[in-house]
Structures are given as C-alpha cells and as structure tokens.
Motif scaffolding. Structure first.
Motif, PDB file in Angstrom:
ATOM      1  N   SER A 179       0.814  -1.220   0.000  1.00  0.00           N
ATOM      2  CA  SER A 179       0.000   0.000   0.000  1.00  0.00           C
ATOM      3  C   SER A 179       0.844   1.264   0.000  1.00  0.00           C
ATOM      4  CB  SER A 179      -0.937   0.010   1.217  1.00  0.00           C
ATOM      5  OG  SER A 179      -0.221   0.255   2.424  1.00  0.00           O
ATOM      6  N   THR A 180       2.079   1.167   0.480  1.00  0.00           N
ATOM      7  CA  THR A 180       2.919   2.370   0.564  1.00  0.00           C
ATOM      8  C   THR A 180       3.691   2.651  -0.719  1.00  0.00           C
ATOM      9  OG1 THR A 180       4.847   1.154   1.450  1.00  0.00           O
ATOM     10  CG2 THR A 180       3.251   2.029   3.048  1.00  0.00           C
ATOM     11  N   ALA A 181       3.927   1.634  -1.533  1.00  0.00           N
ATOM     12  CA  ALA A 181       4.765   1.813  -2.732  1.00  0.00           C
ATOM     13  C   ALA A 181       4.259   2.908  -3.669  1.00  0.00           C
ATOM     14  CB  ALA A 181       4.915   0.490  -3.468  1.00  0.00           C
ATOM     15  N   PRO A 182       2.949   3.005  -3.935  1.00  0.00           N
ATOM     16  CA  PRO A 182       2.500   4.076  -4.830  1.00  0.00           C
ATOM     17  C   PRO A 182       2.758   5.475  -4.283  1.00  0.00           C
ATOM     18  CG  PRO A 182       0.847   2.341  -4.681  1.00  0.00           C
ATOM     19  CD  PRO A 182       1.850   2.065  -3.607  1.00  0.00           C
ATOM     20  N   LEU A 183       2.721   5.636  -2.970  1.00  0.00           N
ATOM     21  CA  LEU A 183       3.001   6.944  -2.381  1.00  0.00           C
ATOM     22  C   LEU A 183       4.474   7.302  -2.528  1.00  0.00           C
ATOM     23  CD1 LEU A 183       0.896   6.598   0.894  1.00  0.00           C
ATOM     24  CD2 LEU A 183       0.323   7.958  -1.112  1.00  0.00           C
ATOM     25  N   ILE A 184       5.346   6.309  -2.333  1.00  0.00           N
ATOM     26  CA  ILE A 184       6.779   6.566  -2.441  1.00  0.00           C
ATOM     27  C   ILE A 184       7.192   6.738  -3.903  1.00  0.00           C
ATOM     28  CG2 ILE A 184       9.077   5.630  -1.998  1.00  0.00           C
ATOM     29  CD1 ILE A 184       7.907   4.144   0.402  1.00  0.00           C
ATOM     30  N   GLY A 185       6.750   5.806  -4.754  1.00  0.00           N
ATOM     31  CA  GLY A 185       7.184   5.817  -6.145  1.00  0.00           C
ATOM     32  C   GLY A 185       6.389   6.760  -7.026  1.00  0.00           C
ATOM     33  N   GLY A 186       5.108   6.477  -7.197  1.00  0.00           N
ATOM     34  CA  GLY A 186       4.268   7.298  -8.060  1.00  0.00           C
ATOM     35  C   GLY A 186       4.022   8.681  -7.506  1.00  0.00           C
ATOM     36  N   GLY A 187       4.155   8.832  -6.186  1.00  0.00           N
ATOM     37  CA  GLY A 187       3.961  10.135  -5.565  1.00  0.00           C
ATOM     38  C   GLY A 187       5.274  10.876  -5.398  1.00  0.00           C
ATOM     39  N   PHE A 188       6.016  10.536  -4.344  1.00  0.00           N
ATOM     40  CA  PHE A 188       7.266  11.257  -4.068  1.00  0.00           C
ATOM     41  C   PHE A 188       8.261  11.134  -5.213  1.00  0.00           C
ATOM     42  CE2 PHE A 188      11.675  11.082  -2.599  1.00  0.00           C
ATOM     43  CZ  PHE A 188      11.825  12.406  -2.200  1.00  0.00           C
ATOM     44  N   GLY A 189       8.537   9.914  -5.642  1.00  0.00           N
ATOM     45  CA  GLY A 189       9.547   9.713  -6.678  1.00  0.00           C
ATOM     46  C   GLY A 189       9.225  10.465  -7.951  1.00  0.00           C
ATOM     47  N   HIS A 190       7.955  10.432  -8.347  1.00  0.00           N
ATOM     48  CA  HIS A 190       7.576  11.100  -9.587  1.00  0.00           C
ATOM     49  C   HIS A 190       7.786  12.613  -9.497  1.00  0.00           C
ATOM     50  CE1 HIS A 190       5.480  11.998 -13.304  1.00  0.00           C
ATOM     51  NE2 HIS A 190       4.842  12.943 -12.631  1.00  0.00           N
ATOM     52  N   PHE A 191       7.218  13.213  -8.470  1.00  0.00           N
ATOM     53  CA  PHE A 191       7.267  14.682  -8.415  1.00  0.00           C
ATOM     54  C   PHE A 191       8.645  15.204  -8.020  1.00  0.00           C
ATOM     55  CE2 PHE A 191       2.648  14.033  -8.093  1.00  0.00           C
ATOM     56  CZ  PHE A 191       2.249  14.886  -9.110  1.00  0.00           C
ATOM     57  N   TYR A 192       9.408  14.424  -7.239  1.00  0.00           N
ATOM     58  CA  TYR A 192      10.743  14.865  -6.833  1.00  0.00           C
ATOM     59  C   TYR A 192      11.761  14.671  -7.952  1.00  0.00           C
ATOM     60  CZ  TYR A 192      15.116  15.078  -4.153  1.00  0.00           C
ATOM     61  OH  TYR A 192      16.376  15.399  -3.696  1.00  0.00           O
ATOM     62  N   ALA A 193      11.647  13.565  -8.713  1.00  0.00           N
ATOM     63  CA  ALA A 193      12.700  13.227  -9.669  1.00  0.00           C
ATOM     64  C   ALA A 193      12.283  13.256 -11.132  1.00  0.00           C
ATOM     65  CB  ALA A 193      13.256  11.838  -9.334  1.00  0.00           C
ATOM     66  N   TYR A 198       4.080  22.126  -3.820  1.00  0.00           N
ATOM     67  CA  TYR A 198       2.992  21.433  -3.128  1.00  0.00           C
ATOM     68  C   TYR A 198       3.088  19.912  -3.249  1.00  0.00           C
ATOM     69  CZ  TYR A 198      -1.458  19.524  -1.784  1.00  0.00           C
ATOM     70  OH  TYR A 198      -2.408  18.745  -1.185  1.00  0.00           O
ATOM     71  N   PRO A 199       3.143  19.318  -4.462  1.00  0.00           N
ATOM     72  CA  PRO A 199       3.187  17.860  -4.528  1.00  0.00           C
ATOM     73  C   PRO A 199       4.460  17.272  -3.933  1.00  0.00           C
ATOM     74  CG  PRO A 199       3.469  18.787  -6.717  1.00  0.00           C
ATOM     75  CD  PRO A 199       3.066  19.912  -5.818  1.00  0.00           C
ATOM     76  N   ILE A 200       5.597  17.970  -4.062  1.00  0.00           N
ATOM     77  CA  ILE A 200       6.823  17.452  -3.455  1.00  0.00           C
ATOM     78  C   ILE A 200       6.695  17.439  -1.947  1.00  0.00           C
ATOM     79  CG2 ILE A 200       9.283  17.909  -3.086  1.00  0.00           C
ATOM     80  CD1 ILE A 200       9.432  18.877  -5.979  1.00  0.00           C
ATOM     81  N   ASN A 201       6.195  18.524  -1.375  1.00  0.00           N
ATOM     82  CA  ASN A 201       6.002  18.563   0.074  1.00  0.00           C
ATOM     83  C   ASN A 201       4.980  17.528   0.533  1.00  0.00           C
ATOM     84  OD1 ASN A 201       7.861  20.567   0.505  1.00  0.00           O
ATOM     85  ND2 ASN A 201       6.368  22.236   0.596  1.00  0.00           N
ATOM     86  N   ARG A 202       3.907  17.409  -0.226  1.00  0.00           N
ATOM     87  CA  ARG A 202       2.842  16.462   0.144  1.00  0.00           C
ATOM     88  C   ARG A 202       3.375  15.039   0.208  1.00  0.00           C
ATOM     89  NH1 ARG A 202      -0.354  13.146   1.488  1.00  0.00           N
ATOM     90  NH2 ARG A 202      -2.569  12.980   0.983  1.00  0.00           N
ATOM     91  N   TYR A 203       4.103  14.626  -0.826  1.00  0.00           N
ATOM     92  CA  TYR A 203       4.567  13.240  -0.863  1.00  0.00           C
ATOM     93  C   TYR A 203       5.840  13.027  -0.057  1.00  0.00           C
ATOM     94  CZ  TYR A 203       0.894  12.114  -4.121  1.00  0.00           C
ATOM     95  OH  TYR A 203      -0.340  11.899  -4.685  1.00  0.00           O
ATOM     96  N   ALA A 204       6.633  14.068   0.159  1.00  0.00           N
ATOM     97  CA  ALA A 204       7.764  13.945   1.080  1.00  0.00           C
ATOM     98  C   ALA A 204       7.233  13.681   2.488  1.00  0.00           C
ATOM     99  CB  ALA A 204       8.617  15.208   1.055  1.00  0.00           C
ATOM    100  N   MET A 205       6.172  14.394   2.868  1.00  0.00           N
ATOM    101  CA  MET A 205       5.557  14.170   4.174  1.00  0.00           C
ATOM    102  C   MET A 205       5.070  12.732   4.308  1.00  0.00           C
ATOM    103  SD  MET A 205       2.139  15.923   5.817  1.00  0.00           S
ATOM    104  CE  MET A 205       1.096  15.130   4.588  1.00  0.00           C
ATOM    105  N   GLU A 206       4.380  12.220   3.279  1.00  0.00           N
ATOM    106  CA  GLU A 206       3.869  10.853   3.322  1.00  0.00           C
ATOM    107  C   GLU A 206       5.011   9.836   3.380  1.00  0.00           C
ATOM    108  OE1 GLU A 206       0.813   9.389   3.518  1.00  0.00           O
ATOM    109  OE2 GLU A 206       0.141  11.406   4.049  1.00  0.00           O
TER     110      GLU A 206
END
Length: 282
Positions: A152-166, A174-182
């Motif tokens: 359940s956490t992989a989409p938040l790390i990969g599709g969320g944080f990884g996508h918007f950060y990298a 906003y999306p980088i902060n949102r998914y970095a927090m998660e």
C-alpha cells in the motif's frame, strides 16, 4: 511554464504531450499494443521483469530460496524493458493484464500458472516452498499485515514522491512537500517498528522484509531518486538503517537485487547461478 491557475475540465481527455518523462509508455487504456510471445527457458519458474524496487523483491526471494537449499526454485529471469513498451506485448499482457512488472509463469506443476503483482508472487512462492512465511497463527497474520502495508505504501513513495521529486517535467512545491511528508511518515512507521523487533514481522526474516527492502534498501544505500536520502534525512531513521544494512549484506539480497538490470556489475538476464557468479566475482 505550466499554468498554475489550471481548472480541471468537466470531462478529462488525454493529452500525451503532458506525460512528462514517461509520455511514450503511459496511456489511459489497457491491453496489448503489439503481438509478441514471451520467451521460455528451461527452469520451472519464468520471471518477466525489470530490476526496479518491485522487480527486485522477486529475484531476491528466488535467490534466498536457492541459498536456503531449495534447488527446485531455479528460475529464468527475462528482461522487460518498460521504456520500449515490452510490457504491452500480447505475451506479457496475457500474464499480467495490468502491464506492470513483475510477472511470473509457474510451470512447476505442469500446466502454467500466472502470478502478477509483486506481493502475490512473494506469497505464492513462499507458500509453495514453505519458507520465509510463518505457517499459521499470529506470526503468519503479522507477516501478511506488513506485506500488505508495504504494497500500500509503494504508490506513495514511487508514483507520488519519486515522480514529483525526480521525474515530473517541472518542480512544484505542493506535490513534493505532500509526498515527502507521506514518505517520511512511512519511513517513521518502519523505523519505530524496527526499534521493537529485528525484522518487520518479528524475530524471523520473512517476505515482508524482502518486499520492504526493495524500496527502503535504495534509500538506505543512498541511491534512490538521486540524493533523495539526504532530502528526506534517511540517516536519522537509525533502526531502519540498521535493518537495511543487515539485509543488504545477505547473499540472497546481494544476488537478487542486481538481476534484470543493465550496466556494469548488473545482470540483464539470469538463466543460471553462473550468470550472477561471474558478475559478483568480477
């Protein structure tokens, strides 16, 4: 520059030009784009994958099974190049209708059994061999809980944080902060748990650890999404780092995480133990 005042239309339509780095493979429909059969090797297990965090889970488990003496766990690992759209071939889609790696064909019983989704593959193999998964009771339930938590956490790390950060074509706060927090919350969950127990599910090393290492191991090693480990202050999660370093030193982990990857010191395809031996021994 993107329009920061964007208002979503009443009905969304696909604009391939807005797909970013993966515009050539991302699309809003499923199914095959071309006809191509999957290759088949000599072993009972045929893995079609790529050495991403999700792909590494399965090759690590195979190598752990072999290291533990389960010789029937021999496998062929075929490279699926997602950048070229291999996952949309008719052969691959017949194994995984969702066109995501990893995908497994199990011929050990004669007739092929398809298994897709990394967690399902881990469970299938662990149950088949009776290894790295408690047989019953609370220990088994705890292991499955942590396995499902990781999934359940992989989409938040990969599709969320990884996508918007990298990977996103432009950086937005906003999306980088949102998914970095998660992502930091997820790291904190793991860190607190690993302050209580040696492994995620308790005293024994299980498929829950193998699943989580595919993602967390990259952060502990410092090779996730560029310098994301510094950005997220991963070294401060000392229990997670201890666990990651311990797992990273395991022979099965060392062998499994280099399979289905291209480059120096990596193994694009694995058809025998020698394919990995040659690389590790230099």
């Amino acid at each position: 520059m993107a329009d920061l005042t964007y208002t979503p239309p009443k009905v969304w339509t696909w604009d391939k030009a807005n797909g970013g780095q993966f515009a050539n493979i991302n699309r809003p429909v499923s199914g095959a784009t071309h006809e191509k059969d999957l290759p088949r090797g000599k072993h009972p297990f045929q893995l079609h994958s790529l050495g991403t965090p999700n792909g590494q889970k399965v090759t690590i488990l195979f190598e752990e099974l072999l290291a533990a003496g389960y010789s029937d766990a021999e496998y062929d690992a075929w490279l699926i190049n997602i950048g070229d759209g291999d996952q949309f071939s008719s052969g691959f889609v017949s194994v995984n209708p969702n066109s995501k790696i990893p995908a497994l064909l199990d011929y050990s019983g004669g007739e092929p059994v398809r298994v897709f989704e990394s967690g399902a593959i881990l469970f299938h193999l662990a149950e088949k061999f009776g290894a790295f998964l408690p047989g019953s009771g609370p220990a088994r339930t705890e292991c499955m809980s942590w396995l499902m938590w990781q999934m359940s956490t992989a989409p938040l790390i990969g599709g969320g944080f990884g996508h918007f950060y990298a990977y996103a074509p432009e950086k937005y706060e906003y999306p980088i902060n949102r998914y970095a927090m998660e992502t930091k919350r997820i790291l904190d969950v793991a860190d607190k748990r690993l302050g209580e127990t040696r492994y995620l599910a308790g005293d024994d090393y299980t498929i829950a650890d193998i699943a989580a290492y595919g993602w967390f191991g990259a952060f502990v090693r410092g090779d996730a999404y560029g310098d994301a480990a510094t950005f997220l202050d991963v070294p401060s999660y000392t229990n997670l780092v201890r666990w990651g370093e311990e797992l990273g030193a395991r022979e099965g982990v060392r062998r499994g995480r280099i399979v289905n990857r291209k480059g120096e010191g990596l193994v694009p395809e694995r058809h025998s133990a020698a394919d990995i031996d040659i690389v590790l021994k230099g």
